[in-house]
Design a protein around this motif. Sequence first.
Motif: not given
Length: 107
Positions: A42-55
Amino acid sequence: MKKTNKLLTGIISATMMTISGCSNNESLPPVPEGTDCDDWEWEADEGVWECDDDTSSHYGHYYYGGKFYNSKSSLTASSTYKSYKSSTSFKGGGSGFGKGSSGGFGG
């Protein structure tokens, strides 16, 4: 000694609020499903999800409104995101605590 006590009191208070469930995690939008990303942050500043899956081919991309955005600037340039950010349903603008908390999938 007074400065140390104030600092410790602030840290303890913030920790207790987070532990007791006073964070806004309960009101976050659901983690995106049906994508090739298995780890969300969760990216709190942007209010959106970010993909953290390096594959994933979408690693580091932001996700909003059913779409991936490969950079913060492309996200913030989106008219649908601008509308969301200025609305009362905006879930962002976090001040630091809880930023970077995992979405719970693969993390």
